[in-house]
Design a protein around this motif. Structure first.
Motif, PDB file in Angstrom:
ATOM      1  N   THR A 124      56.459   2.311  67.764  1.00 17.56           N
ATOM      2  CA  THR A 124      56.979   1.411  68.789  1.00 17.56           C
ATOM      3  C   THR A 124      58.060   2.149  69.552  1.00 17.56           C
ATOM      4  OG1 THR A 124      56.529  -0.511  67.395  1.00 17.56           O
ATOM      5  CG2 THR A 124      58.091  -0.816  69.200  1.00 17.56           C
ATOM      6  N   TYR A 125      57.916   2.174  70.870  1.00 24.73           N
ATOM      7  CA  TYR A 125      58.864   2.869  71.738  1.00 24.73           C
ATOM      8  C   TYR A 125      59.971   1.928  72.192  1.00 24.73           C
ATOM      9  CZ  TYR A 125      55.551   6.744  72.359  1.00 24.73           C
ATOM     10  OH  TYR A 125      54.721   7.817  72.166  1.00 24.73           O
ATOM     11  N   GLN A 126      61.128   2.499  72.413  1.00 27.81           N
ATOM     12  CA  GLN A 126      62.266   1.761  72.948  1.00 27.81           C
ATOM     13  C   GLN A 126      62.686   2.415  74.265  1.00 27.81           C
ATOM     14  OE1 GLN A 126      65.555   1.190  70.260  1.00 27.81           O
ATOM     15  NE2 GLN A 126      67.017   1.226  71.938  1.00 27.81           N
ATOM     16  N   PRO A 127      62.814   1.609  75.339  1.00 32.93           N
ATOM     17  CA  PRO A 127      63.240   2.215  76.603  1.00 32.93           C
ATOM     18  C   PRO A 127      64.705   2.617  76.561  1.00 32.93           C
ATOM     19  CG  PRO A 127      62.797  -0.141  76.882  1.00 32.93           C
ATOM     20  CD  PRO A 127      62.508   0.198  75.461  1.00 32.93           C
ATOM     21  N   VAL A 128      64.987   3.759  77.144  1.00 28.56           N
ATOM     22  CA  VAL A 128      66.350   4.255  77.329  1.00 28.56           C
ATOM     23  C   VAL A 128      66.419   4.769  78.766  1.00 28.56           C
ATOM     24  CG1 VAL A 128      66.751   4.833  74.898  1.00 28.56           C
ATOM     25  CG2 VAL A 128      65.780   6.543  76.425  1.00 28.56           C
ATOM     26  N   GLU A 129      67.578   5.115  79.215  1.00 30.70           N
ATOM     27  CA  GLU A 129      67.725   5.621  80.577  1.00 30.70           C
ATOM     28  C   GLU A 129      66.804   6.817  80.810  1.00 30.70           C
ATOM     29  OE1 GLU A 129      68.869   5.546  84.346  1.00 30.70           O
ATOM     30  OE2 GLU A 129      69.647   4.119  82.882  1.00 30.70           O
ATOM     31  N   GLY A 130      65.883   6.684  81.741  1.00 32.08           N
ATOM     32  CA  GLY A 130      65.004   7.786  82.103  1.00 32.08           C
ATOM     33  C   GLY A 130      63.785   7.984  81.227  1.00 32.08           C
ATOM     34  N   GLY A 131      63.565   7.112  80.240  1.00 32.20           N
ATOM     35  CA  GLY A 131      62.383   7.303  79.409  1.00 32.20           C
ATOM     36  C   GLY A 131      62.346   6.417  78.186  1.00 32.20           C
ATOM     37  N   PHE A 132      61.797   6.958  77.109  1.00 32.81           N
ATOM     38  CA  PHE A 132      61.586   6.198  75.882  1.00 32.81           C
ATOM     39  C   PHE A 132      61.920   7.065  74.672  1.00 32.81           C
ATOM     40  CE2 PHE A 132      58.941   4.166  78.972  1.00 32.81           C
ATOM     41  CZ  PHE A 132      58.969   2.828  78.642  1.00 32.81           C
ATOM     42  N   ILE A 133      62.300   6.396  73.599  1.00 29.40           N
ATOM     43  CA  ILE A 133      62.496   7.041  72.302  1.00 29.40           C
ATOM     44  C   ILE A 133      61.755   6.205  71.261  1.00 29.40           C
ATOM     45  CG2 ILE A 133      64.712   8.100  72.888  1.00 29.40           C
ATOM     46  CD1 ILE A 133      66.070   5.800  71.295  1.00 29.40           C
ATOM     47  N   LEU A 134      61.627   6.743  70.063  1.00 31.23           N
ATOM     48  CA  LEU A 134      61.008   6.011  68.965  1.00 31.23           C
ATOM     49  C   LEU A 134      61.953   4.920  68.480  1.00 31.23           C
ATOM     50  CD1 LEU A 134      58.743   5.670  66.839  1.00 31.23           C
ATOM     51  CD2 LEU A 134      59.994   7.319  65.433  1.00 31.23           C
ATOM     52  N   LYS A 135      61.465   3.691  68.457  1.00 27.87           N
ATOM     53  CA  LYS A 135      62.243   2.574  67.917  1.00 27.87           C
ATOM     54  C   LYS A 135      61.951   2.413  66.436  1.00 27.87           C
ATOM     55  CE  LYS A 135      63.072  -2.370  68.384  1.00 27.87           C
ATOM     56  NZ  LYS A 135      62.720  -3.586  69.127  1.00 27.87           N
ATOM     57  N   GLU A 136      60.647   2.355  66.098  1.00 20.80           N
ATOM     58  CA  GLU A 136      60.254   2.217  64.690  1.00 20.80           C
ATOM     59  C   GLU A 136      58.819   2.649  64.500  1.00 20.80           C
ATOM     60  OE1 GLU A 136      61.025  -1.913  63.975  1.00 20.80           O
ATOM     61  OE2 GLU A 136      59.023  -2.509  64.621  1.00 20.80           O
ATOM     62  N   ALA A 137      58.481   2.925  63.260  1.00 18.63           N
ATOM     63  CA  ALA A 137      57.117   3.312  62.885  1.00 18.63           C
ATOM     64  C   ALA A 137      56.641   2.397  61.766  1.00 18.63           C
ATOM     65  CB  ALA A 137      57.092   4.759  62.428  1.00 18.63           C
ATOM     66  N   SER A 138      55.368   2.011  61.846  1.00 20.85           N
ATOM     67  CA  SER A 138      54.748   1.170  60.823  1.00 20.85           C
ATOM     68  C   SER A 138      53.462   1.841  60.350  1.00 20.85           C
ATOM     69  CB  SER A 138      54.398  -0.208  61.369  1.00 20.85           C
ATOM     70  OG  SER A 138      55.543  -0.898  61.751  1.00 20.85           O
ATOM     71  N   TYR A 139      53.162   1.684  59.073  1.00 19.02           N
ATOM     72  CA  TYR A 139      51.962   2.271  58.487  1.00 19.02           C
ATOM     73  C   TYR A 139      51.037   1.169  58.016  1.00 19.02           C
ATOM     74  CZ  TYR A 139      48.931   4.731  55.223  1.00 19.02           C
ATOM     75  OH  TYR A 139      47.843   5.223  54.548  1.00 19.02           O
ATOM     76  N   LEU A 140      49.766   1.265  58.412  1.00 16.75           N
ATOM     77  CA  LEU A 140      48.736   0.344  57.970  1.00 16.75           C
ATOM     78  C   LEU A 140      47.675   1.143  57.231  1.00 16.75           C
ATOM     79  CD1 LEU A 140      47.500  -2.511  57.998  1.00 16.75           C
ATOM     80  CD2 LEU A 140      46.358  -1.866  60.127  1.00 16.75           C
ATOM     81  N   PRO A 141      47.648   1.032  55.877  1.00 19.49           N
ATOM     82  CA  PRO A 141      46.680   1.815  55.095  1.00 19.49           C
ATOM     83  C   PRO A 141      45.244   1.389  55.398  1.00 19.49           C
ATOM     84  CG  PRO A 141      48.207   0.614  53.648  1.00 19.49           C
ATOM     85  CD  PRO A 141      48.476   0.190  55.049  1.00 19.49           C
ATOM     86  N   SER A 142      44.308   2.337  55.269  1.00 24.68           N
ATOM     87  CA  SER A 142      42.879   2.010  55.398  1.00 24.68           C
ATOM     88  C   SER A 142      42.471   1.185  54.204  1.00 24.68           C
ATOM     89  CB  SER A 142      42.044   3.291  55.447  1.00 24.68           C
ATOM     90  OG  SER A 142      42.333   4.019  56.592  1.00 24.68           O
ATOM     91  N   LYS A 143      41.467   0.377  54.405  1.00 29.45           N
ATOM     92  CA  LYS A 143      40.987  -0.485  53.305  1.00 29.45           C
ATOM     93  C   LYS A 143      39.893   0.189  52.545  1.00 29.45           C
ATOM     94  CE  LYS A 143      42.433  -4.518  55.654  1.00 29.45           C
ATOM     95  NZ  LYS A 143      42.916  -5.705  55.375  1.00 29.45           N
TER      96      LYS A 143
END
Length: 143
Positions: A124-143
């Motif tokens: 998930t990206y977070q907007p900052v001045e002039g662009g984006f940075i990483l806000k958070e990461a989530s993992y969804l395992p395969s079934k």
């Protein structure tokens, strides 16, 4: 949102009080790969915002020690010991972008072999001045 027959998706939304334009396009696709690209602009000035490559911002989330790989996400640390024919945890050539509820995300497929996906990493990206940075990461395992 508008999607043309050429596979280009165009979005206009407001996140921080200003309207932005997002164009998501397919860079390449075929058997076993699908890579999308994205450009983002200020709607009024058409200034381009920097959107970092999801593989580059996700790489620091993976660590290796003594043949065991760990992935750090908002849910915690996920450990991978069955590393298939690659012998390591890698990002596949599957990159997709989505905008849901005014939030930009990128999804990467994690693999341990050409035919073995162990799950998806959603950034998930977070907007900052002039662009984006990483806000958070989530993992969804395969079934």
């Amino acid at each position: 949102m508008k999607e043309d027959t050429d596979g280009i998706r165009k979005y206009v939304f407001c996140y921080d009080g200003k309207d932005e334009i997002y164009v998501i396009f397919t860079v390449g696709a075929g058997s076993g790969f699908h890579v999308e690209g994205i450009v983002a602009y200020d709607k009024e000035t058409l200034e381009e915002y920097f959107v970092p490559d999801p593989r580059e911002i996700a790489e620091p989330l993976i660590t290796e020690k003594d043949g065991t790989y760990q992935l750090s996400t908002k849910e915690g640390v996920h450990t991978f010991t069955d590393l298939g024919s690659y012998g390591k945890l890698v990002f596949s050539d599957m990159v997709t972008y989505r905008i849901v509820e005014n939030t930009l995300t990128a999804t990467l497929l994690l693999q341990t072999a050409p035919d073995t996906a162990c799950g998806e990493l959603q950034l998930t990206y977070q907007p900052v001045e002039g662009g984006f940075i990483l806000k958070e990461a989530s993992y969804l395992p395969s079934k």
